[in-house]
Enzyme design. Structure first.
Site, mmCIF file in Angstrom:
data_model
loop_
_atom_site.group_PDB
_atom_site.id
_atom_site.type_symbol
_atom_site.label_atom_id
_atom_site.label_comp_id
_atom_site.label_asym_id
_atom_site.label_seq_id
_atom_site.Cartn_x
_atom_site.Cartn_y
_atom_site.Cartn_z
ATOM 1 N N HIS A 55 60.685 109.944 7.613
ATOM 2 C CA HIS A 55 60.601 108.643 8.266
ATOM 3 C C HIS A 55 62.017 108.133 8.541
ATOM 4 O O HIS A 55 62.998 108.732 8.085
ATOM 5 C CB HIS A 55 59.825 107.631 7.398
ATOM 6 C CG HIS A 55 60.440 107.368 6.069
ATOM 7 N ND1 HIS A 55 59.923 107.838 4.887
ATOM 8 C CD2 HIS A 55 61.549 106.684 5.729
ATOM 9 C CE1 HIS A 55 60.676 107.446 3.891
ATOM 10 N NE2 HIS A 55 61.682 106.754 4.369
HETATM 11 P P1 TYD Z 1 57.710 106.478 0.809
HETATM 12 O O1 TYD Z 1 58.887 105.637 1.102
HETATM 13 O O2 TYD Z 1 56.860 106.925 1.964
HETATM 14 O O3 TYD Z 1 58.162 107.768 -0.011
HETATM 15 P P2 TYD Z 1 58.899 109.106 0.468
HETATM 16 O O4 TYD Z 1 59.547 108.818 1.759
HETATM 17 O O5 TYD Z 1 59.850 109.422 -0.625
HETATM 18 O O6 TYD Z 1 57.892 110.182 0.571
HETATM 19 O O7 TYD Z 1 56.811 105.742 -0.259
HETATM 20 C C1 TYD Z 1 55.701 106.387 -0.869
HETATM 21 C C2 TYD Z 1 54.709 105.320 -1.260
HETATM 22 O O8 TYD Z 1 55.285 104.457 -2.226
HETATM 23 C C3 TYD Z 1 54.253 104.474 -0.097
HETATM 24 O O9 TYD Z 1 52.853 104.292 -0.201
HETATM 25 C C4 TYD Z 1 54.930 103.150 -0.301
HETATM 26 C C5 TYD Z 1 55.235 103.119 -1.786
HETATM 27 N N1 TYD Z 1 56.509 102.436 -2.084
HETATM 28 C C6 TYD Z 1 56.489 101.175 -2.639
HETATM 29 O O10 TYD Z 1 55.429 100.598 -2.910
HETATM 30 N N2 TYD Z 1 57.683 100.557 -2.893
HETATM 31 C C7 TYD Z 1 58.862 101.151 -2.620
HETATM 32 O O11 TYD Z 1 59.949 100.541 -2.868
HETATM 33 C C8 TYD Z 1 58.873 102.454 -2.017
HETATM 34 C C9 TYD Z 1 60.165 103.153 -1.672
HETATM 35 C C10 TYD Z 1 57.663 103.060 -1.763
#
Ligand code: TYD
Length: 155
Positions: A55
């Site tokens: 992303h």
């Molecule tokens: P995401 O940022 O998509 O993780 P990655 O890019 O590492 O795979 O986040 C994964 C999940 O966690 C998503 O459902 C949102 C949640 N999340 C939070 O609730 N708070 C946060 O600060 C972060 C970074 C993610």
């Protein structure tokens, strides 16, 4: 910010306090991080072969640190792809807004520590690669920043 490139993402070397009984590294707002930290999160127990990220953020700045072990951060600005290996707990990778990133090749037991400039906001994410390409294209063809909202691309 929207015209950000992978070359705006740089390694910040954080100070190390060496001792025979172990090392200590400090990350301090403004002093050695170019933003105010408003959130900290960390990835761990990432299964072998898994990747994270996938992303971009529109506003968020992050400092990504391999607090333990190693992993790769693949950065893409719409034109240039750059892979940075993080494997030192005193090195942070500054990732500016407008950069697509993927994290992969996590070593066993690795911990990816992320210092972030904003509170969690799902609206700041661009999660579809096609959306990201359109958004970056907008930034190249328009003088004023486009108001990107999901499903509402500038033309
Ligand atoms: P995401 O940022 O998509 O993780 P990655 O890019 O590492 O795979 O986040 C994964 C999940 O966690 C998503 O459902 C949102 C949640 N999340 C939070 O609730 N708070 C946060 O600060 C972060 C970074 C993610």
């Amino acid at each position: 910010m929207i015209k950000s490139s992978v070359y705006d993402c740089s390694i910040i070397e954080l100070p190390i306090n060496h001792r025979d009984k172990g090392n200590l590294t400090v990350a301090e707002n403004v002093k050695n991080i170019p933003f105010n930290v408003r959130r900290v999160y960390y990835l761990y127990d990432v299964p072998a072969g898994e990747s994270r990220g996938g992303h971009a953020h529109m506003e968020l700045k992050q400092l990504i640190i391999a607090a333990s072990g190693s992993f790769n951060v693949v950065l893409f600005d719409g034109k240039v792809r750059r892979t940075v290996t993080l494997n030192r707990p005193f090195n942070g990778l500054l990732v500016v807004p407008g950069i697509w990133r993927e994290l992969d090749d996590f070593s066993s037991g690795s911990v990816c520590l992320v210092l972030a400039s904003c509170k969690y906001d799902e609206n700041d994410y661009i999660r579809e690669f096609g959306d990201f390409l359109k958004w970056k294209q907008c930034s190249i063809t328009q003088n004023a920043p486009p108001t990107f909202t999901k499903g509402n691309y500038c033309v």
